[in-house]
Each structure stands twice: as C-alpha cells, then as structure tokens.
Design a protein around this motif. Structure first.
Motif, mmCIF file in Angstrom:
data_model
loop_
_atom_site.group_PDB
_atom_site.id
_atom_site.type_symbol
_atom_site.label_atom_id
_atom_site.label_comp_id
_atom_site.label_asym_id
_atom_site.label_seq_id
_atom_site.Cartn_x
_atom_site.Cartn_y
_atom_site.Cartn_z
ATOM 1 N N ASN A 125 2.934 2.202 15.263
ATOM 2 C CA ASN A 125 2.628 3.459 14.582
ATOM 3 C C ASN A 125 3.804 4.419 14.752
ATOM 4 O O ASN A 125 4.437 4.444 15.803
ATOM 5 N N ILE A 185 2.237 7.409 10.560
ATOM 6 C CA ILE A 185 2.229 6.231 9.700
ATOM 7 C C ILE A 185 1.705 5.066 10.533
ATOM 8 O O ILE A 185 2.281 4.724 11.575
ATOM 9 N N ALA A 186 0.625 4.481 10.099
ATOM 10 C CA ALA A 186 0.026 3.367 10.828
ATOM 11 C C ALA A 186 0.682 2.048 10.421
ATOM 12 O O ALA A 186 1.043 1.853 9.256
ATOM 13 N N ALA A 187 0.822 1.165 11.401
ATOM 14 C CA ALA A 187 1.342 -0.185 11.143
ATOM 15 C C ALA A 187 2.597 -0.121 10.285
ATOM 16 O O ALA A 187 2.658 -0.666 9.174
ATOM 17 N N THR A 188 3.611 0.536 10.822
ATOM 18 C CA THR A 188 4.839 0.796 10.062
ATOM 19 C C THR A 188 5.459 -0.499 9.553
ATOM 20 O O THR A 188 5.552 -1.493 10.281
ATOM 21 N N GLN A 189 5.899 -0.457 8.315
ATOM 22 C CA GLN A 189 6.478 -1.621 7.650
ATOM 23 C C GLN A 189 7.938 -1.357 7.295
ATOM 24 O O GLN A 189 8.350 -0.201 7.194
ATOM 25 N N ASP A 248 8.778 1.279 4.875
ATOM 26 C CA ASP A 248 8.601 2.685 5.260
ATOM 27 C C ASP A 248 9.923 3.314 5.688
ATOM 28 O O ASP A 248 9.989 4.527 5.883
ATOM 29 N N GLN A 254 -3.512 6.691 2.561
ATOM 30 C CA GLN A 254 -3.423 5.261 2.816
ATOM 31 C C GLN A 254 -2.347 5.010 3.866
ATOM 32 O O GLN A 254 -1.170 5.196 3.633
ATOM 33 N N ARG A 255 -2.732 4.648 5.048
ATOM 34 C CA ARG A 255 -1.864 4.384 6.218
ATOM 35 C C ARG A 255 -1.172 5.627 6.730
ATOM 36 O O ARG A 255 -0.394 5.565 7.676
ATOM 37 N N GLN A 272 -6.163 12.462 5.688
ATOM 38 C CA GLN A 272 -5.763 11.057 5.729
ATOM 39 C C GLN A 272 -5.517 10.513 4.343
ATOM 40 O O GLN A 272 -6.211 10.839 3.388
ATOM 41 N N THR A 310 -1.466 9.839 7.962
ATOM 42 C CA THR A 310 -2.327 10.944 8.366
ATOM 43 C C THR A 310 -1.440 12.138 8.651
ATOM 44 O O THR A 310 -0.404 11.992 9.313
#
Lengths: 114, 111
Positions: B18, B77-81, B84, B60-61, B58, B63
């Motif tokens: 994250n 940012i959740a579960a950063t890719q 991103d 999508q992914r 919030q 907050t």
C-alpha cells in the motif's frame, strides 16, 4: 480524439521570437486555463478565462499573453521568448461549479527556448 | 492565497504494497481538494476529490483522507501496481475555485 488538444506537442524556438501555443477543447466547458510546469515546482497558473469575454492573470503572467477566440479555443503567446520560459505548458478546462469541477488537462506542449 | 505542498518528493514501494502520499495545505478556507496523477509525457488526470465536509472518500483502490484540524490530506493506494508509477499532485480550491497545485510526489513501484 482528445477532449483537450494542444498544439504543437514540442517546439524549439530562439530567444526573442514570438510563439503561440494553441489549445482547443470539445468538452463544452466555459472555463479554460494555461499552466506552466517546471521540475520541482508543480503547476503554476499563467492565465485563465471563465468565458469568451473574460481574461484573468494568474500568478506568473509576465511575459505571456492570451486570446480566447471562442468558447473552444484559448491560445497562449510569448511575445519575445526567453530561455527561462523553457517549460512544459498545459491547457486545462473546467465546468466550474460541478460535482468535481470537471478539470481536464491537455497532453502538454514542451517548449524549449534556446 | 492557497499554499499546497507534499511532504516527500519521491516514494518508492514494492508492487503489492500500500502507498500513502501526503499533502499539507495552508488556507483553512479551502473547501475542496483534488488528487491528480501525471504519467510521463501526459497531462494530469483526475483521481479522486473530497470536500471539506468529509474526512474520507473511497474510490477504486484509492482512498483520500482529510484532516482539517492539521490541514493535511493523504492519498492511499491499495495493492500498488507498476501502472501506478507516476507523479501525484494534490490541489486545493478556495473561494476562487481555481486550484493551487502542490509540487508533486513521484511514486516509483518496484516489481
């Protein structure tokens, strides 16, 4: 086609030359803006226009002028370009007091003054 | 006028972690904040916004958290890719409803 189109995408010009950067939009937004981006300084507002008859200076308007030819067109001019005007220039539009103010940016014009 | 800045110029994270990007603002009259993402060679793109009457929103992914007491907002940012990876800007709007942008934080995602 892009909602906000800037031309040219890249430009190299000589010191003292006059140059115009153009922006056109298909969003139907009344508000248009010109920003300048320099490394480490974020986006700084040059000029903005809330409608065809409205032109306002931003925080760094010296050395620049603008023309709002129509709702869809907003051009930025450098009357006599200087090297410290080398930067990335962005045009943006917004619908004003909408749910998210609808800011849309163009892809930018990279200007180099030599 | 509004003054908006970010705490860190660069943030490096591992893919899947994250990410938290922070931003401080100075104008207590600001009532609307926006986070933008700028990928290389492109203009800033809207990510998420928040009004001053909210403390969390919030998407999508993502907050956004707003702490008006200390004039601070953050983008999580959740579960950063890898996709991103970009420069992230916060912007605050006061009475003029013209955004003032922070300097940006460069997010680097390592695979």
């Amino acid at each position: 086609d892009a909602d906000v189109t800037q031309t040219p995408r890249n430009r190299i010009t000589k010191t003292g030359k006059r140059i115009m950067l153009e922006c056109s939009q298909t969003k139907g937004h009344d508000r248009m803006y010109w920003y300048r981006q320099d490394p480490g300084l974020g986006l700084r507002l040059i000029y903005y226009s809330f409608d065809v008859k409205d032109i306002n200076k931003g925080e760094i308007s010296d050395g620049y002028s603008v023309s709002r030819q129509a709702q869809a067109k907003f051009s930025l001019s450098l009357e006599s370009a200087i090297p410290n005007q080398t930067a990335l220039y962005f045009c943006a539009t917004s619908e004003g007091f909408g749910s998210n103010y609808g800011y849309t940016f163009g892809s930018g014009t990279r200007l180099t003054v030599v | 006028g509004e003054s908006v800045g970010l705490h860190l110029p660069t943030l490096s994270v591992q893919e899947g972690d994250n990410s938290i990007i922070n931003c401080a603002y100075s104008n207590s009259a600001s009532d609307y904040f926006i986070w933008y993402k700028q990928e290389s060679g492109k203009g800033p793109q809207f990510i998420i916004d928040i009004r001053s009457n909210m403390d969390k929103r919030q998407g999508q992914r993502v907050t956004v958290l707003l702490n008006k007491t200390v004039k601070h907002l953050s983008l999580q940012i959740a579960a950063t890719q890898p996709g991103d990876s970009a420069v992230y800007f916060c912007a605050g709007l006061g009475g003029s409803y013209i955004p003032t942008f922070g300097r940006g934080t460069s997010l680097i995602v390592h695979p």
